[in-house]
Motif scaffolding. Structure first.
Motif, short mmCIF file in Angstrom:
data_model
loop_
_atom_site.label_atom_id
_atom_site.label_comp_id
_atom_site.label_asym_id
_atom_site.label_seq_id
_atom_site.Cartn_x
_atom_site.Cartn_y
_atom_site.Cartn_z
N UNK A 1 36.37 -21.90 7.32
CA UNK A 1 36.19 -22.83 8.23
C UNK A 1 36.68 -24.41 7.99
N UNK A 2 36.74 -24.56 6.86
CA UNK A 2 37.38 -25.87 6.15
C UNK A 2 38.79 -25.89 5.71
N UNK A 3 39.57 -24.72 6.05
CA UNK A 3 40.71 -24.72 5.82
C UNK A 3 41.38 -23.87 4.58
N UNK A 4 40.59 -23.65 3.66
CA UNK A 4 40.85 -23.08 2.12
C UNK A 4 41.32 -21.83 2.53
N UNK A 5 42.32 -21.56 1.82
CA UNK A 5 43.37 -20.42 2.17
C UNK A 5 43.24 -19.59 0.83
N UNK A 6 43.37 -18.15 1.04
CA UNK A 6 43.67 -17.40 -0.30
C UNK A 6 44.36 -15.96 0.41
N UNK A 7 45.08 -15.64 -0.62
CA UNK A 7 46.23 -14.42 -0.30
C UNK A 7 46.03 -13.30 -1.24
N UNK A 8 46.39 -12.17 -0.77
CA UNK A 8 46.70 -10.87 -1.55
C UNK A 8 48.01 -11.34 -2.50
N UNK A 9 47.89 -10.94 -3.64
CA UNK A 9 49.03 -11.17 -4.56
C UNK A 9 50.55 -10.76 -3.87
N UNK A 10 50.29 -9.60 -3.26
CA UNK A 10 51.43 -8.92 -2.82
C UNK A 10 52.35 -9.62 -1.70
N UNK A 11 51.37 -10.72 -1.05
CA UNK A 11 51.98 -11.44 -0.09
C UNK A 11 52.27 -12.78 -0.39
N UNK A 12 51.87 -13.24 -1.33
CA UNK A 12 51.97 -14.82 -2.00
C UNK A 12 53.36 -15.22 -1.71
N UNK A 13 53.46 -16.34 -1.16
CA UNK A 13 54.80 -16.96 -1.08
C UNK A 13 55.76 -16.39 0.21
N UNK A 14 55.18 -15.52 0.81
CA UNK A 14 55.80 -14.80 1.93
C UNK A 14 55.05 -14.94 3.33
N UNK A 15 53.63 -15.00 3.08
CA UNK A 15 52.89 -14.94 4.38
C UNK A 15 52.00 -16.31 4.40
N UNK A 16 51.63 -16.86 5.47
CA UNK A 16 50.76 -17.81 5.77
C UNK A 16 49.74 -17.79 6.77
N UNK A 17 48.49 -18.09 6.44
CA UNK A 17 47.53 -18.04 7.35
C UNK A 17 47.25 -19.40 8.10
N UNK A 18 47.03 -19.42 9.33
CA UNK A 18 46.60 -20.74 9.50
C UNK A 18 45.69 -20.63 10.89
N UNK A 19 44.97 -21.55 11.35
CA UNK A 19 44.12 -21.57 12.59
C UNK A 19 44.24 -22.79 13.29
N UNK A 20 43.88 -22.56 14.65
CA UNK A 20 43.97 -23.66 15.40
C UNK A 20 42.48 -23.49 16.27
N UNK A 21 41.48 -24.42 15.77
CA UNK A 21 40.16 -24.21 16.17
C UNK A 21 40.07 -24.67 17.52
N UNK A 22 40.75 -25.66 18.11
CA UNK A 22 40.84 -26.19 19.61
C UNK A 22 41.10 -25.17 20.48
N UNK A 23 41.87 -23.87 20.08
CA UNK A 23 42.20 -23.01 21.10
C UNK A 23 41.69 -21.60 20.45
N UNK A 24 40.86 -21.65 19.47
CA UNK A 24 40.16 -20.39 18.77
C UNK A 24 41.03 -19.34 18.42
N UNK A 25 42.07 -19.71 17.85
CA UNK A 25 43.25 -18.93 17.54
C UNK A 25 43.42 -18.82 16.07
N UNK A 26 43.96 -17.89 15.71
CA UNK A 26 44.25 -17.70 14.15
C UNK A 26 45.61 -17.07 14.16
N UNK A 27 46.48 -17.44 13.00
CA UNK A 27 47.68 -16.96 13.04
C UNK A 27 48.13 -16.34 11.53
N UNK A 28 49.18 -15.47 11.51
CA UNK A 28 49.48 -14.99 10.17
C UNK A 28 51.11 -15.07 10.16
N UNK A 29 51.67 -16.02 9.75
CA UNK A 29 53.31 -15.95 9.76
C UNK A 29 53.52 -15.15 8.52
N UNK A 30 54.54 -14.09 8.69
CA UNK A 30 54.89 -13.16 7.81
C UNK A 30 56.36 -13.18 7.97
#
Length: 115
Positions: A53-82
């Motif tokens: 909820x505070x924006x701290x992220x963690x990733x599986x080793x297999x996707x580190x550097x390629x995927x990015x998780x983010x969230x937009x609390x104002x619109x209650x939406x999360x994203x995964x950029x791959x």
């Protein structure tokens, strides 16, 4: 109760990109952790990325550097950029929202990486 709807999956060539979205209903989204999981045929569901909820992220080793998780609390939406997708990223991707003992899953969206 939180309902989740994933979108953005599809067929992409190796090296390509996709952005998955997870739209949530309900009032707890801003206070909840959000995670993306995936499940390939014949394999167990695995954690891909998570964001607190505070924006701290963690990733599986297999996707580190390629995927990015983010969230937009104002619109209650999360994203995964791959980016730099590989055939082994092919799976059904699920969004999960959790807070305390509460957990909710989306229906999943298929990602296929193939030439």
């Amino acid at each position: 109760q939180v309902q989740l709807v994933e979108s953005g999956g599809g067929l992409v060539q190796p090296g390509g990109s996709l952005r998955l979205s997870c739209a949530a209903s309900g009032s707890i989204f801003s206070f909840a952790a959000v995670a993306w999981y995936r499940q390939a045929p014949g394999k167990q569901r695995e954690l891909v990325a998570a964001i607190t909820s505070l924006g701290r992220t963690n990733y599986a080793e297999s996707v580190k550097g390629r995927f990015t998780i983010s969230r937009d609390n104002a619109n209650s939406t999360a994203y995964l950029q791959m980016n730099s997708l590989k055939p082994e990223d092919t799976a059904v991707y699920y969004c999960n929202v959790a807070r305390g003992s509460y957990s909710s899953w989306g229906q999943g969206t298929q990602v296929t990486v193939s030439s």
